[in-house]
Design a protein around this motif. Structure first.
Motif, PDB file in Angstrom:
ATOM      1  N   UNK A  67      44.111  45.388  49.345  1.00  0.00           N
ATOM      2  CA  UNK A  67      44.680  46.405  50.232  1.00  0.00           C
ATOM      3  C   UNK A  67      45.815  47.057  49.451  1.00  0.00           C
ATOM      4  N   UNK A  68      45.657  48.346  49.179  1.00  0.00           N
ATOM      5  CA  UNK A  68      46.674  49.059  48.401  1.00  0.00           C
ATOM      6  C   UNK A  68      47.746  49.599  49.346  1.00  0.00           C
ATOM      7  N   UNK A  69      48.808  50.169  48.782  1.00  0.00           N
ATOM      8  CA  UNK A  69      49.975  50.555  49.576  1.00  0.00           C
ATOM      9  C   UNK A  69      49.687  51.612  50.648  1.00  0.00           C
ATOM     10  N   UNK A  70      48.651  52.429  50.458  1.00  0.00           N
ATOM     11  CA  UNK A  70      48.329  53.420  51.496  1.00  0.00           C
ATOM     12  C   UNK A  70      47.459  52.830  52.603  1.00  0.00           C
ATOM     13  N   UNK A  71      47.132  51.531  52.504  1.00  0.00           N
ATOM     14  CA  UNK A  71      46.357  50.844  53.536  1.00  0.00           C
ATOM     15  C   UNK A  71      44.872  50.775  53.288  1.00  0.00           C
ATOM     16  N   UNK A  72      44.375  51.468  52.278  1.00  0.00           N
ATOM     17  CA  UNK A  72      42.948  51.426  51.946  1.00  0.00           C
ATOM     18  C   UNK A  72      42.585  50.049  51.415  1.00  0.00           C
ATOM     19  N   UNK A  73      41.400  49.570  51.810  1.00  0.00           N
ATOM     20  CA  UNK A  73      40.902  48.282  51.330  1.00  0.00           C
ATOM     21  C   UNK A  73      39.710  48.528  50.405  1.00  0.00           C
ATOM     22  N   UNK A  74      39.752  47.896  49.248  1.00  0.00           N
ATOM     23  CA  UNK A  74      38.659  47.965  48.282  1.00  0.00           C
ATOM     24  C   UNK A  74      38.063  46.579  48.092  1.00  0.00           C
ATOM     25  N   UNK A  75      36.781  46.541  47.782  1.00  0.00           N
ATOM     26  CA  UNK A  75      36.097  45.281  47.495  1.00  0.00           C
ATOM     27  C   UNK A  75      35.373  45.422  46.165  1.00  0.00           C
ATOM     28  N   UNK A  76      35.658  44.491  45.266  1.00  0.00           N
ATOM     29  CA  UNK A  76      35.046  44.508  43.933  1.00  0.00           C
ATOM     30  C   UNK A  76      34.625  43.092  43.552  1.00  0.00           C
ATOM     31  N   UNK A  77      33.780  43.027  42.566  1.00  0.00           N
ATOM     32  CA  UNK A  77      33.411  41.744  41.972  1.00  0.00           C
ATOM     33  C   UNK A  77      34.697  41.066  41.489  1.00  0.00           C
ATOM     34  N   UNK A  78      34.798  39.766  41.698  1.00  0.00           N
ATOM     35  CA  UNK A  78      36.050  39.068  41.366  1.00  0.00           C
ATOM     36  C   UNK A  78      36.034  38.496  39.955  1.00  0.00           C
ATOM     37  N   UNK A  79      35.477  39.231  39.019  1.00  0.00           N
ATOM     38  CA  UNK A  79      35.440  38.774  37.633  1.00  0.00           C
ATOM     39  C   UNK A  79      35.536  39.970  36.709  1.00  0.00           C
ATOM     40  N   UNK A  80      36.442  39.872  35.755  1.00  0.00           N
ATOM     41  CA  UNK A  80      36.604  40.926  34.776  1.00  0.00           C
ATOM     42  C   UNK A  80      35.326  41.063  33.946  1.00  0.00           C
ATOM     43  N   UNK A  81      34.994  42.281  33.507  1.00  0.00           N
ATOM     44  CA  UNK A  81      33.804  42.462  32.678  1.00  0.00           C
ATOM     45  C   UNK A  81      33.997  41.998  31.232  1.00  0.00           C
ATOM     46  N   UNK A  82      35.209  41.601  30.869  1.00  0.00           N
ATOM     47  CA  UNK A  82      35.447  41.093  29.516  1.00  0.00           C
ATOM     48  C   UNK A  82      34.576  39.848  29.310  1.00  0.00           C
ATOM     49  N   UNK A  83      34.007  39.656  28.116  1.00  0.00           N
ATOM     50  CA  UNK A  83      33.139  38.496  27.870  1.00  0.00           C
ATOM     51  C   UNK A  83      33.766  37.145  28.251  1.00  0.00           C
ATOM     52  N   UNK A  84      35.080  37.027  28.149  1.00  0.00           N
ATOM     53  CA  UNK A  84      35.728  35.774  28.540  1.00  0.00           C
ATOM     54  C   UNK A  84      36.168  35.789  29.991  1.00  0.00           C
ATOM     55  N   UNK A  85      35.915  36.888  30.683  1.00  0.00           N
ATOM     56  CA  UNK A  85      36.183  36.991  32.107  1.00  0.00           C
ATOM     57  C   UNK A  85      37.653  37.000  32.456  1.00  0.00           C
ATOM     58  N   UNK A  86      37.911  36.703  33.672  1.00  0.00           N
ATOM     59  CA  UNK A  86      39.246  36.700  34.257  1.00  0.00           C
ATOM     60  C   UNK A  86      39.078  36.906  35.746  1.00  0.00           C
ATOM     61  N   UNK A  87      39.778  36.146  36.552  1.00  0.00           N
ATOM     62  CA  UNK A  87      39.675  36.237  38.001  1.00  0.00           C
ATOM     63  C   UNK A  87      40.581  37.383  38.465  1.00  0.00           C
ATOM     64  N   UNK A  88      39.982  38.436  38.977  1.00  0.00           N
ATOM     65  CA  UNK A  88      40.735  39.656  39.277  1.00  0.00           C
ATOM     66  C   UNK A  88      41.705  39.501  40.443  1.00  0.00           C
ATOM     67  N   UNK A  89      41.470  38.572  41.360  1.00  0.00           N
ATOM     68  CA  UNK A  89      42.438  38.370  42.446  1.00  0.00           C
ATOM     69  C   UNK A  89      43.765  37.848  41.915  1.00  0.00           C
ATOM     70  N   UNK A  90      43.782  37.386  40.663  1.00  0.00           N
ATOM     71  CA  UNK A  90      45.018  36.924  40.032  1.00  0.00           C
ATOM     72  C   UNK A  90      45.705  38.037  39.241  1.00  0.00           C
ATOM     73  N   UNK A  91      45.090  39.222  39.215  1.00  0.00           N
ATOM     74  CA  UNK A  91      45.635  40.337  38.450  1.00  0.00           C
ATOM     75  C   UNK A  91      46.696  41.109  39.198  1.00  0.00           C
ATOM     76  N   UNK A  92      47.416  41.939  38.471  1.00  0.00           N
ATOM     77  CA  UNK A  92      48.443  42.807  39.057  1.00  0.00           C
ATOM     78  C   UNK A  92      47.794  44.088  39.565  1.00  0.00           C
ATOM     79  N   UNK A  93      48.254  44.565  40.714  1.00  0.00           N
ATOM     80  CA  UNK A  93      47.742  45.798  41.303  1.00  0.00           C
ATOM     81  C   UNK A  93      48.805  46.881  41.167  1.00  0.00           C
ATOM     82  N   UNK A  94      48.360  48.041  40.679  1.00  0.00           N
ATOM     83  CA  UNK A  94      49.240  49.199  40.573  1.00  0.00           C
ATOM     84  C   UNK A  94      48.454  50.414  41.058  1.00  0.00           C
TER      85      UNK A  94
END
Length: 106
Positions: free
Chosen positions: A35-62
């Motif tokens: 949920x971004x600051x304007x209230x919109x909700x987005x849904x995405x796959x929870x894994x970075x496309x980088x070959x070593x991955x990364x859990x995106x819910x642990x990422x910073x949102x800007x």
């Protein structure tokens, strides 16, 4: 051929933190809700496309972007595209918010 879309309740809107990830499991997929600051909700796959991955819910949102917590790739929440100079794409999901309910439509 008629394609039927399925609407699945995945969260309460009021429970979603602003500018933080919220993980849900649907079928055998882990999905990140943001949920971004304007209230919109987005849904995405929870894994970075980088070959070593990364859990995106642990990422910073800007704004309407999330940064991979492992390699700092900037990923658009709207369409799942990795921003230059990096390359890649993740799956996005259609979201519907009605009253206090957040649905993913597949």
């Amino acid at each position: 051929m008629i394609i039927t879309k399925i609407r699945t309740l995945v969260a309460n809107y009021s429970d979603l933190p602003v500018r933080s990830g919220y993980s849900v499991k649907m079928n055998d997929e882990e999905i990140a809700l943001f949920k971004v600051t304007n209230g919109t909700v987005y849904a995405i796959e929870n894994r970075s496309p980088h070959p070593k991955g990364g859990v995106l819910t642990e990422g910073l949102v800007s704004g309407e972007y999330v940064f991979c917590p492992v390699y700092d790739w900037k990923i658009a929440l709207r369409d799942g595209k990795v921003q230059a100079p990096d390359e890649g794409q993740i799956k996005t999901y259609q979201v519907e918010v009605k009253d206090d309910n957040v649905y993913i439509i597949i």
